[in-house]
Design a protein around this motif. Structure first.
Motif, PDB file in Angstrom:
ATOM      1  N   ALA A   6       0.490  -0.608  -0.084  1.00 40.12           N
ATOM      2  CA  ALA A   6       0.129  -0.331   0.137  1.00 40.12           C
ATOM      3  C   ALA A   6       1.072   0.795   0.163  1.00 40.12           C
ATOM      4  O   ALA A   6       1.649   1.845   0.436  1.00 40.12           O
ATOM      5  CB  ALA A   6      -0.825   0.210   0.731  1.00 40.12           C
ATOM      6  N   VAL A   7       0.638   2.268  -0.522  1.00 46.34           N
ATOM      7  CA  VAL A   7       0.989   3.302  -0.617  1.00 46.34           C
ATOM      8  C   VAL A   7      -0.041   4.272   0.271  1.00 46.34           C
ATOM      9  O   VAL A   7      -0.726   4.077  -0.255  1.00 46.34           O
ATOM     10  CB  VAL A   7       1.096   4.010  -2.193  1.00 46.34           C
ATOM     11  N   GLU A  10      -3.972   5.256  -0.653  1.00 43.11           N
ATOM     12  CA  GLU A  10      -4.048   4.250  -1.760  1.00 43.11           C
ATOM     13  C   GLU A  10      -5.020   2.837  -0.846  1.00 43.11           C
ATOM     14  O   GLU A  10      -4.566   2.682  -0.238  1.00 43.11           O
ATOM     15  CB  GLU A  10      -3.023   3.032  -2.045  1.00 43.11           C
ATOM     16  N   ALA A  11      -6.412   2.539  -1.615  1.00 45.73           N
ATOM     17  CA  ALA A  11      -6.148   1.134  -1.153  1.00 45.73           C
ATOM     18  C   ALA A  11      -5.767  -0.286  -1.031  1.00 45.73           C
ATOM     19  O   ALA A  11      -5.340   0.100  -2.097  1.00 45.73           O
ATOM     20  CB  ALA A  11      -7.808   1.270  -1.985  1.00 45.73           C
ATOM     21  N   THR A  12      -5.847  -0.695  -0.268  1.00 49.35           N
ATOM     22  CA  THR A  12      -4.603  -2.424  -0.751  1.00 49.35           C
ATOM     23  C   THR A  12      -6.003  -3.471  -1.068  1.00 49.35           C
ATOM     24  O   THR A  12      -7.335  -3.422  -0.260  1.00 49.35           O
ATOM     25  CB  THR A  12      -4.566  -2.909   0.729  1.00 49.35           C
TER      26      THR A  12
END
Length: 157
Positions: A6-7, A10-12
């Motif tokens: 995950a960044v 952002e969604a994972t």
């Protein structure tokens, strides 16, 4: 199942991938009433003993520019009735119920396996290796190893 990195913000997602080898069939462009047209095909995946394999049919949406280029590149070979065998990786497997509209199963409910074609590791046309993905692109994909030992595989029905 692997957890994608995950960044921040952002969604994972959890990834579920299916890999194997199978014959490329029914390449077509789908033009939905809503949304953008997309490339689809059927893969007759081999399963079971090599002496008498069974087939599992996946109706797939071709995702990614490289996979689309490869499916389009070998579409004429499929149209000519040549045997196009490939190593593949599918993602996001789901089922779809449908009703047969003709034939001896007319009126009966059927089940279709759906997925996204994410990656093509190799392609053989009539038993000859014509494409091999770059080793780094495969990231440990075991399907490439199967490419060298597919000469005794039964043809799709």
């Amino acid at each position: 199942m692997s957890h994608s990195s995950a960044v921040a913000g952002e969604a994972t997602y959890f990834d579920l991938h299916t890999q194997g080898l199978g014959y490329l069939n029914r390449i077509r462009e789908i033009c939905p009433k809503r949304g953008k047209p997309f490339l689809a095909c059927t893969i007759a995946a081999l399963n079971g003993p090599t002496e008498a394999p069974e087939y599992r049919y996946f109706d797939v949406t071709v995702c990614g520019a490289e996979a689309q280029q490869l499916v389009n590149r070998y579409a004429s070979a499929v149209d000519q009735g040549r045997k196009v065998l490939m190593g593949f990786r599918l993602g996001d497997l789901w089922t779809d119920l449908f009703r047969y509209s003709r034939g001896e199963k007319a009126g009966e409910t059927g089940v279709s396996l759906k997925a996204r074609l994410l990656f093509v590791s190799w392609v053989k046309v009539d038993g000859k290796l014509v494409y091999q993905a770059h080793p780094k692109a495969e990231s440990g994909d075991a399907a490439a190893e199967q490419a060298s030992d597919t000469s005794a595989i039964a043809q799709p029905v």
